[in-house]
Design a protein around this motif. Structure first.
Motif, PDB file in Angstrom:
ATOM      1  N   VAL A 133       0.703  -1.339   0.088  1.00 49.30           N
ATOM      2  CA  VAL A 133       0.128   0.310  -0.217  1.00 49.30           C
ATOM      3  C   VAL A 133       0.773   0.715  -0.011  1.00 49.30           C
ATOM      4  CG1 VAL A 133      -1.687  -1.242   0.798  1.00 49.30           C
ATOM      5  CG2 VAL A 133      -0.219   0.484   2.196  1.00 49.30           C
ATOM      6  N   TRP A 134       2.229   1.586   0.408  1.00 48.49           N
ATOM      7  CA  TRP A 134       2.770   2.727   0.439  1.00 48.49           C
ATOM      8  C   TRP A 134       3.316   2.893  -0.804  1.00 48.49           C
ATOM      9  CZ3 TRP A 134       0.742   5.472   3.872  1.00 48.49           C
ATOM     10  CH2 TRP A 134       0.278   4.780   5.374  1.00 48.49           C
ATOM     11  N   ARG A 135       2.626   3.843  -1.558  1.00 46.77           N
ATOM     12  CA  ARG A 135       4.105   4.434  -3.044  1.00 46.77           C
ATOM     13  C   ARG A 135       2.874   5.553  -2.856  1.00 46.77           C
ATOM     14  NH1 ARG A 135       3.236   0.577  -7.559  1.00 46.77           N
ATOM     15  NH2 ARG A 135       2.790   2.393  -8.542  1.00 46.77           N
ATOM     16  N   GLU A 136       3.690   6.681  -3.359  1.00 50.16           N
ATOM     17  CA  GLU A 136       4.117   8.004  -3.438  1.00 50.16           C
ATOM     18  C   GLU A 136       2.660   8.084  -5.215  1.00 50.16           C
ATOM     19  OE1 GLU A 136       5.287  11.397  -2.979  1.00 50.16           O
ATOM     20  OE2 GLU A 136       6.477  10.045  -2.614  1.00 50.16           O
ATOM     21  N   ASP A 137       2.327   7.806  -5.405  1.00 51.60           N
ATOM     22  CA  ASP A 137       1.142   7.864  -6.660  1.00 51.60           C
ATOM     23  C   ASP A 137      -0.285   7.130  -5.488  1.00 51.60           C
ATOM     24  OD1 ASP A 137       1.963   4.640  -6.483  1.00 51.60           O
ATOM     25  OD2 ASP A 137       2.287   5.183  -8.718  1.00 51.60           O
ATOM     26  N   ARG A 138       0.012   6.650  -4.943  1.00 51.63           N
ATOM     27  CA  ARG A 138      -1.653   5.921  -4.517  1.00 51.63           C
ATOM     28  C   ARG A 138      -2.444   6.945  -4.725  1.00 51.63           C
ATOM     29  NH1 ARG A 138       1.362   7.771   0.364  1.00 51.63           N
ATOM     30  NH2 ARG A 138      -0.466   8.221   1.986  1.00 51.63           N
ATOM     31  N   LYS A 139      -2.142   7.990  -4.458  1.00 53.28           N
ATOM     32  CA  LYS A 139      -3.825   8.932  -4.630  1.00 53.28           C
ATOM     33  C   LYS A 139      -3.960   9.012  -5.873  1.00 53.28           C
ATOM     34  CE  LYS A 139      -2.217  11.347  -0.201  1.00 53.28           C
ATOM     35  NZ  LYS A 139      -3.616  10.939   1.017  1.00 53.28           N
ATOM     36  N   THR A 140      -3.284   9.110  -6.594  1.00 53.24           N
ATOM     37  CA  THR A 140      -4.058   9.068  -8.103  1.00 53.24           C
ATOM     38  C   THR A 140      -3.535   8.274  -9.510  1.00 53.24           C
ATOM     39  OG1 THR A 140      -1.392   9.102  -8.493  1.00 53.24           O
ATOM     40  CG2 THR A 140      -2.300  11.009  -8.316  1.00 53.24           C
ATOM     41  N   SER A 151       4.814  -1.666  -1.998  1.00 57.32           N
ATOM     42  CA  SER A 151       5.004  -0.564  -1.851  1.00 57.32           C
ATOM     43  C   SER A 151       7.033   0.064  -1.611  1.00 57.32           C
ATOM     44  CB  SER A 151       5.355  -0.778  -0.328  1.00 57.32           C
ATOM     45  OG  SER A 151       4.154  -1.074   0.217  1.00 57.32           O
ATOM     46  N   ASP A 152       7.283   1.156  -1.879  1.00 51.62           N
ATOM     47  CA  ASP A 152       8.310   2.018  -2.176  1.00 51.62           C
ATOM     48  C   ASP A 152       8.925   1.931  -0.917  1.00 51.62           C
ATOM     49  OD1 ASP A 152      10.683   3.462  -2.727  1.00 51.62           O
ATOM     50  OD2 ASP A 152       8.962   5.431  -4.151  1.00 51.62           O
ATOM     51  N   VAL A 153       9.955   1.397  -1.102  1.00 52.33           N
ATOM     52  CA  VAL A 153      11.290   1.140  -0.211  1.00 52.33           C
ATOM     53  C   VAL A 153      11.389   2.657   0.461  1.00 52.33           C
ATOM     54  CG1 VAL A 153      13.188   0.430   0.877  1.00 52.33           C
ATOM     55  CG2 VAL A 153      11.718  -1.204  -0.239  1.00 52.33           C
ATOM     56  N   ASN A 154      12.294   3.200  -0.535  1.00 55.39           N
ATOM     57  CA  ASN A 154      12.138   4.467  -0.353  1.00 55.39           C
ATOM     58  C   ASN A 154      11.090   5.663   0.572  1.00 55.39           C
ATOM     59  OD1 ASN A 154      14.793   4.697  -0.884  1.00 55.39           O
ATOM     60  ND2 ASN A 154      14.549   4.556  -3.409  1.00 55.39           N
ATOM     61  N   PHE A 155      10.008   5.918  -0.307  1.00 57.89           N
ATOM     62  CA  PHE A 155       9.025   6.145   0.687  1.00 57.89           C
ATOM     63  C   PHE A 155       8.912   5.845   1.412  1.00 57.89           C
ATOM     64  CE2 PHE A 155       4.024   6.167   1.817  1.00 57.89           C
ATOM     65  CZ  PHE A 155       4.201   7.538   1.250  1.00 57.89           C
ATOM     66  N   CYS A 156       9.236   4.286   2.547  1.00 59.65           N
ATOM     67  CA  CYS A 156       8.602   4.349   3.757  1.00 59.65           C
ATOM     68  C   CYS A 156       9.624   4.311   4.532  1.00 59.65           C
ATOM     69  CB  CYS A 156       8.610   2.398   3.550  1.00 59.65           C
ATOM     70  SG  CYS A 156       7.101   1.256   2.367  1.00 59.65           S
ATOM     71  N   ARG A 157      11.111   4.344   3.807  1.00 60.19           N
ATOM     72  CA  ARG A 157      11.878   5.544   4.865  1.00 60.19           C
ATOM     73  C   ARG A 157      12.041   6.606   5.081  1.00 60.19           C
ATOM     74  NH1 ARG A 157      16.688   1.651   5.605  1.00 60.19           N
ATOM     75  NH2 ARG A 157      16.532  -0.347   4.090  1.00 60.19           N
ATOM     76  N   LYS A 158      11.279   7.152   3.914  1.00 60.26           N
ATOM     77  CA  LYS A 158      11.055   8.931   3.459  1.00 60.26           C
ATOM     78  C   LYS A 158      10.368   9.110   5.600  1.00 60.26           C
ATOM     79  CE  LYS A 158       9.625  12.719   1.729  1.00 60.26           C
ATOM     80  NZ  LYS A 158       9.482  13.051   0.544  1.00 60.26           N
ATOM     81  N   PRO A 203       3.360  -1.895  14.787  1.00 61.86           N
ATOM     82  CA  PRO A 203       3.851  -1.057  13.534  1.00 61.86           C
ATOM     83  C   PRO A 203       3.320  -1.392  12.864  1.00 61.86           C
ATOM     84  CG  PRO A 203       5.098  -3.429  13.787  1.00 61.86           C
ATOM     85  CD  PRO A 203       4.367  -3.612  15.599  1.00 61.86           C
ATOM     86  N   TYR A 204       2.526  -2.812  12.185  1.00 58.51           N
ATOM     87  CA  TYR A 204       1.289  -1.711  11.090  1.00 58.51           C
ATOM     88  C   TYR A 204       0.626  -0.673  10.754  1.00 58.51           C
ATOM     89  CZ  TYR A 204      -2.267  -3.429   7.960  1.00 58.51           C
ATOM     90  OH  TYR A 204      -2.908  -3.844   6.371  1.00 58.51           O
ATOM     91  N   LEU A 205       0.156  -0.172  12.721  1.00 54.95           N
ATOM     92  CA  LEU A 205      -0.519   0.628  12.630  1.00 54.95           C
ATOM     93  C   LEU A 205      -0.138   2.317  12.018  1.00 54.95           C
ATOM     94  CD1 LEU A 205      -2.611  -0.272  15.758  1.00 54.95           C
ATOM     95  CD2 LEU A 205      -3.325   0.379  13.607  1.00 54.95           C
ATOM     96  N   ARG A 206       1.372   2.609  12.002  1.00 53.76           N
ATOM     97  CA  ARG A 206       2.094   3.454  11.457  1.00 53.76           C
ATOM     98  C   ARG A 206       1.362   4.237  10.557  1.00 53.76           C
ATOM     99  NH1 ARG A 206       6.254   6.846  13.628  1.00 53.76           N
ATOM    100  NH2 ARG A 206       7.180   8.071  12.410  1.00 53.76           N
ATOM    101  N   GLY A 207       1.279   5.002  10.744  1.00 50.82           N
ATOM    102  CA  GLY A 207       0.202   5.599   9.014  1.00 50.82           C
ATOM    103  C   GLY A 207      -1.329   5.075   8.992  1.00 50.82           C
ATOM    104  N   ALA A 208      -1.790   4.970   9.661  1.00 53.81           N
ATOM    105  CA  ALA A 208      -2.732   4.041   9.359  1.00 53.81           C
ATOM    106  C   ALA A 208      -3.777   5.304   9.671  1.00 53.81           C
ATOM    107  CB  ALA A 208      -3.254   3.798  11.491  1.00 53.81           C
ATOM    108  N   ALA A 209      -4.277   6.678  10.105  1.00 50.90           N
ATOM    109  CA  ALA A 209      -4.831   7.604   9.680  1.00 50.90           C
ATOM    110  C   ALA A 209      -4.622   7.824   7.970  1.00 50.90           C
ATOM    111  CB  ALA A 209      -4.608   8.891  10.069  1.00 50.90           C
ATOM    112  N   GLU A 210      -3.366   7.677   7.691  1.00 54.05           N
ATOM    113  CA  GLU A 210      -2.994   7.794   6.047  1.00 54.05           C
ATOM    114  C   GLU A 210      -4.151   6.845   5.259  1.00 54.05           C
ATOM    115  OE1 GLU A 210      -0.043  10.448   8.235  1.00 54.05           O
ATOM    116  OE2 GLU A 210      -1.741   8.442   8.190  1.00 54.05           O
TER     117      GLU A 210
END
Length: 307
Positions: A133-140, A151-158, A203-210
């Motif tokens: 689920v964690w991608r820069e383009d997920r909203k578009t 998921s984009d590992v660099n996005f996750c690290r950021k 740890p799954y819940l980090r970013g739950a709101a997003e």
């Protein structure tokens, strides 16, 4: 499931068998007639398996460390399949920026051991929806997220989404080795597992709101997740990755109920303190969030599965 599949002729290994998922898979496999090698990490408890099998010859316990290659080989000996789920070592219980290296090494060791075990026909590798689920383009994106996405590992690290980093890197490492060594592997990318001891520290819940706002915050009940694992093992046509969930948090009521489960102390106090104590109960909106993630591939496979 193919009618000719005879569970009584199969010996399979479950690793790590001491976690919620591993233990439940062992139970279900025994009920279906399998012979099971239950592989526990050193911190596992053998007494939890007392009495779960009426036939002592059907269950054998092993002490296997995912970083101790010979112990993995010993647990796999004579097995036709492996159900692999990673449990953090007892001295590293939390996901952080270093957990990815730990999880990748464990996955590599286990898949290499499977490649060296001639009797292994299939590996069911437990991953996570956080590897999707964690991608820069997920909203578009015009199409829903599914098991074709990573998921984009660099996005996750950021954004310090360490669970996503670990699960993505470990699963990619497992797939690379499986394809290189000719290991027949399928993966289950599970939503948040709803266990009785689930806490807001997971740890799954980090970013739950997003995830909620994006329509991709999915959860899975333990019985359904166990059935999914066994179904993809027994079904000869199973292949690749399978997103696994049976509920999506996409209404205000869903979000509030989950927040109350995760923070029971806050739920019993004022609504103001509850909101400040739980990120899931913050500014999540009160409407319906359109679902943007699909598990059609798994649902199609499980239509005729007899649990």
């Amino acid at each position: 499931m193919a009618p000719s599949f005879d569970t009584t002729t199969h010996t399979v290994c479950v690793m790590d068998a001491s976690g919620h998922l591993g233990f439940s898979i062992v139970q279900r496999l025994l009920q279906r007639g399998y012979t099971v090698h239950a592989s526990l990490q050193k911190h596992g408890k053998e007494d939890m398996f007392n009495g779960i099998s009426t036939d002592s010859n059907k269950l054998k316990l092993f002490r296997s460390d995912p970083f101790d290659y010979p112990s993995i080989i010993e647990a796999l000996r004579g097995c036709s399949g492996l159900f692999y789920t990673f449990e953090p070592p007892h001295d590293q219980p939390n996901h952080d920026e270093y957990m990815a290296d730990v999880e990748v090494r464990a996955a590599h060791n286990v898949l290499e051991a499977c490649a060296q075990t001639e009797t292994i026909d299939k590996v069911v590798f437990t991953s996570s929806a956080t590897a999707v689920v964690w991608r820069e383009d997920r909203k578009t994106m015009e199409l829903d997220l599914d098991e074709r996405h990573w998921s984009d590992v660099n996005f996750c690290r950021k954004f310090k989404l360490w669970h996503g980093v670990s699960k993505t890197m470990a699963e990619k490492s497992a797939w690379a080795l499986a394809m290189d060594r000719g290991v027949n592997m399928v993966s289950i990318n599970a939503g948040l597992l709803m266990t009785h001891d689930l806490s807001i520290k997971h740890p799954y819940l980090r970013g739950a709101a997003e995830m909620y706002e994006d329509g991709v915050f999915v959860t899975v009940d333990l019985p359904f997740l166990v059935d999914a694992h066994i179904c993809v093992y027994e079904e000869v046509s199973s292949y690749g990755r399978y997103l696994c969930f049976n509920h999506i948090i996409n209404t205000h009521e869903d979000a509030v109920q989950l927040a109350q489960k995760l923070t029971p102390d806050a739920a019993s106090s004022s609504s103001t303190s509850s909101s400040s104590s739980s990120p899931e109960s913050g500014d999540l909106g009160k409407g319906f969030i359109e679902q943007k993630i699909s598990n059609k591939k798994l649902n199609k496979l499980m239509v005729n599965f007899e649990a």
